[in-house]
Design a protein around this motif. Sequence first.
Motif, PDB file in Angstrom:
ATOM      1  N   HIS A  87      40.292  15.562  27.669  1.00 14.68           N
ATOM      2  CA  HIS A  87      39.144  15.327  28.547  1.00 14.68           C
ATOM      3  C   HIS A  87      38.891  16.587  29.372  1.00 14.68           C
ATOM      4  N   ILE A  88      37.619  16.901  29.599  1.00 18.44           N
ATOM      5  CA  ILE A  88      37.225  18.007  30.473  1.00 18.44           C
ATOM      6  C   ILE A  88      36.083  17.508  31.347  1.00 18.44           C
ATOM      7  N   ARG A  89      36.232  17.621  32.666  1.00 15.76           N
ATOM      8  CA  ARG A  89      35.191  17.144  33.570  1.00 15.76           C
ATOM      9  C   ARG A  89      34.020  18.117  33.607  1.00 15.76           C
ATOM     10  N   ILE A  90      32.868  17.633  33.160  1.00 12.11           N
ATOM     11  CA  ILE A  90      31.628  18.410  33.189  1.00 12.11           C
ATOM     12  C   ILE A  90      30.501  17.415  32.962  1.00 12.11           C
ATOM     13  N   ALA A  91      29.366  17.611  33.623  1.00 12.86           N
ATOM     14  CA  ALA A  91      28.288  16.626  33.519  1.00 12.86           C
ATOM     15  C   ALA A  91      26.964  17.264  33.916  1.00 12.86           C
ATOM     16  N   PRO A  92      25.850  16.700  33.438  1.00 12.54           N
ATOM     17  CA  PRO A  92      24.529  17.191  33.870  1.00 12.54           C
ATOM     18  C   PRO A  92      24.192  16.695  35.264  1.00 12.54           C
ATOM     19  N   LEU A  93      23.331  17.437  35.946  1.00 13.61           N
ATOM     20  CA  LEU A  93      22.844  17.002  37.250  1.00 13.61           C
ATOM     21  C   LEU A  93      21.782  15.922  37.096  1.00 13.61           C
ATOM     22  N   ILE A  94      20.937  16.071  36.078  1.00 17.78           N
ATOM     23  CA  ILE A  94      19.820  15.151  35.844  1.00 17.78           C
ATOM     24  C   ILE A  94      19.904  14.626  34.410  1.00 17.78           C
ATOM     25  N   ILE A  95      19.688  13.329  34.230  1.00 18.01           N
ATOM     26  CA  ILE A  95      19.600  12.763  32.880  1.00 18.01           C
ATOM     27  C   ILE A  95      18.250  12.059  32.733  1.00 18.01           C
ATOM     28  N   PRO A  96      17.727  11.973  31.510  1.00 14.07           N
ATOM     29  CA  PRO A  96      18.273  12.534  30.261  1.00 14.07           C
ATOM     30  C   PRO A  96      18.106  14.050  30.228  1.00 14.07           C
ATOM     31  N   THR A  97      18.905  14.698  29.358  1.00 11.74           N
ATOM     32  CA  THR A  97      18.862  16.146  29.255  1.00 11.74           C
ATOM     33  C   THR A  97      19.204  16.579  27.842  1.00 11.74           C
ATOM     34  N   ASP A  98      18.661  17.706  27.427  1.00 11.96           N
ATOM     35  CA  ASP A  98      19.027  18.323  26.160  1.00 11.96           C
ATOM     36  C   ASP A  98      20.099  19.392  26.338  1.00 11.96           C
ATOM     37  N   ALA A  99      20.564  19.589  27.571  1.00  8.61           N
ATOM     38  CA  ALA A  99      21.628  20.557  27.844  1.00  8.61           C
ATOM     39  C   ALA A  99      22.955  19.951  27.398  1.00  8.61           C
ATOM     40  N   THR A 100      23.526  20.478  26.330  1.00 13.94           N
ATOM     41  CA  THR A 100      24.729  19.896  25.748  1.00 13.94           C
ATOM     42  C   THR A 100      25.774  20.970  25.489  1.00 13.94           C
ATOM     43  N   LEU A 101      26.891  20.554  24.885  1.00 11.22           N
ATOM     44  CA  LEU A 101      28.015  21.449  24.656  1.00 11.22           C
ATOM     45  C   LEU A 101      28.589  21.264  23.262  1.00 11.22           C
ATOM     46  N   GLU A 102      29.129  22.341  22.737  1.00  7.38           N
ATOM     47  CA  GLU A 102      30.036  22.286  21.599  1.00  7.38           C
ATOM     48  C   GLU A 102      31.417  22.672  22.092  1.00  7.38           C
ATOM     49  N   VAL A 103      32.446  22.030  21.539  1.00  8.98           N
ATOM     50  CA  VAL A 103      33.832  22.350  21.884  1.00  8.98           C
ATOM     51  C   VAL A 103      34.486  22.969  20.661  1.00  8.98           C
ATOM     52  N   VAL A 104      35.023  24.169  20.844  1.00  9.54           N
ATOM     53  CA  VAL A 104      35.578  24.943  19.737  1.00  9.54           C
ATOM     54  C   VAL A 104      37.074  25.106  19.943  1.00  9.54           C
ATOM     55  N   GLY A 105      37.851  24.909  18.868  1.00 15.35           N
ATOM     56  CA  GLY A 105      39.297  25.026  18.927  1.00 15.35           C
ATOM     57  C   GLY A 105      39.783  26.456  18.848  1.00 15.35           C
ATOM     58  N   PRO A 106      41.113  26.656  18.892  1.00 14.98           N
ATOM     59  CA  PRO A 106      41.676  28.019  18.933  1.00 14.98           C
ATOM     60  C   PRO A 106      41.421  28.826  17.666  1.00 14.98           C
TER      61      PRO A 106
END
Length: 539
Positions: A428-447
Amino acid sequence: MTRRVLYGGLAAFGLALFLWPALAAPVVRWSDSELDLDWARRGVGILSPVVSTHHPPKPGYILFLRGAIALGPEETEARRVVVIQSLLLWLSIGITALLLGRKVGVRWGVALYVVLILFLRLRDSSSAVMSEALTAALLLPIAAALLEPPRRAVTALILGLAIAALFLVRPNAGAAAVLLAAVALWISGGRRRIVALLIGFAALSIPFWATTRVPGDPFRGMSPAFISGSVDYSWVAQHERPAPEPPPFEQVRSAREGWKAAFAETGGDRGRQLAWRALHGLLGTDFYDSRWSPEYARLDTASRVFSPLLILAALAALLATCAPIARVLGLLLAAFAVAQSLLLGALPRLALPFVPALLLFGIVALARLGSPWRRIGAAAVFALLIAAVAWQRQVLDWEWGRIESSGIRISQKIPRGALPAKEPATLHIRIAPLIIPTDATLEVVGPAGEKLSSGPAVTGNRPFLTVSLPHSVLAANRSGPVEITLVSVGNYDAIHFLIFPVIPAPWGPPARREKSDELSPASGIASGSLDWWSHSGTR
């Protein structure tokens, strides 16, 4: 002569440190500030009701603003408020230090003055058109007066009037002061004087409180805060097109359901976020942009790094001291701050006005530790508190890091052995948008560059990423540290972006942002760790 020069130098240093930002730094004005200033200009909310769905009007602070506004032209009114707040806060610290010096000893009065002057979160609060600085300025000398509770009914009556003035500026702080004063009088054998205290308090507070009552809302606009206190990490989704505000009692019922859901949850995540709800208000750090001066920014950052250690040291001294009044009042104030965080949300700015009084009681406790065994005990308790906070380091997080555009890469090192040994495992990693709905998203990449997750930065009403960890990542972590990278994708603008808390050094392994010397240039946070945790299982 030497002592007078020293005291004069300390006084001048404190005054300069408080006035420099008051005159040079940008004035902080939130949406709540604009409401308060508007009410003050119109004279509403002092002896007449005013309806507000999110920001409860405080008659005493609105009256203070109205007086400050009347002193000069409109274009400088906010700066004038900041300067007056800064002066009052500095005077309060100086007067309280003098009182403590007479009661406990000069060196302890000097110690309190230096600690509070350099506790720059307190100074930073005076740069905002908000009630925190004035609240702290009123509560601090009241707390000092309680070290020797009133011995006459008339003095207790005056104390009640002073606490009522504090209550009108900030009701939660006034309620805490009434409780502390009643307990101090009870301990000192002045139980009959409690009546005089309450009469003085009621005589000033009730007329204002009654004339500003809003029919149908006994919570006076506090209902949304109850919801903030009942959800994970106090994160409430802000909709781009908000629906009409539910009635107050419906919001209270929603808060009750939130607490039921929290206690119904199983696993370590429940204890983790409950610890955050209880302690982040007292030990976390509120946002302040100090980039207006590189020199002040360095001093401010250092002060904020050390501030939780000062609070933990005060608590350790209070637990070990032989000073009964300071011990009881200090621990009671800390308990009140924790209860407030659980009820209203663990925002550091809500608990900040209590911290100077807590440090005051802590210094009195330190001065009266007595025997060497008590000093050893205080040191041992301090070490245990540090270990507990290191275990639940999320309670120390700073507000807020920001991902403001796509293409940003932030990498977090995970120490060896910190992930579960085998599948299934979740990060788990704490991160969130200020306003929803939003198209601001993330990809998580491994080592190894493998994509571990792609999609929304928040699922449901939970302000953190949930990533399933494959065997390859777990195996790599068994033999050494691994690095997880967040890559921002999607559409970002002035209101659509992602925010994340930052855990300062040395409490967590540092994260790094590619192509930047700062972890969050948009919000002025140079370094720190993401708030991450991992466990076995799929949730």
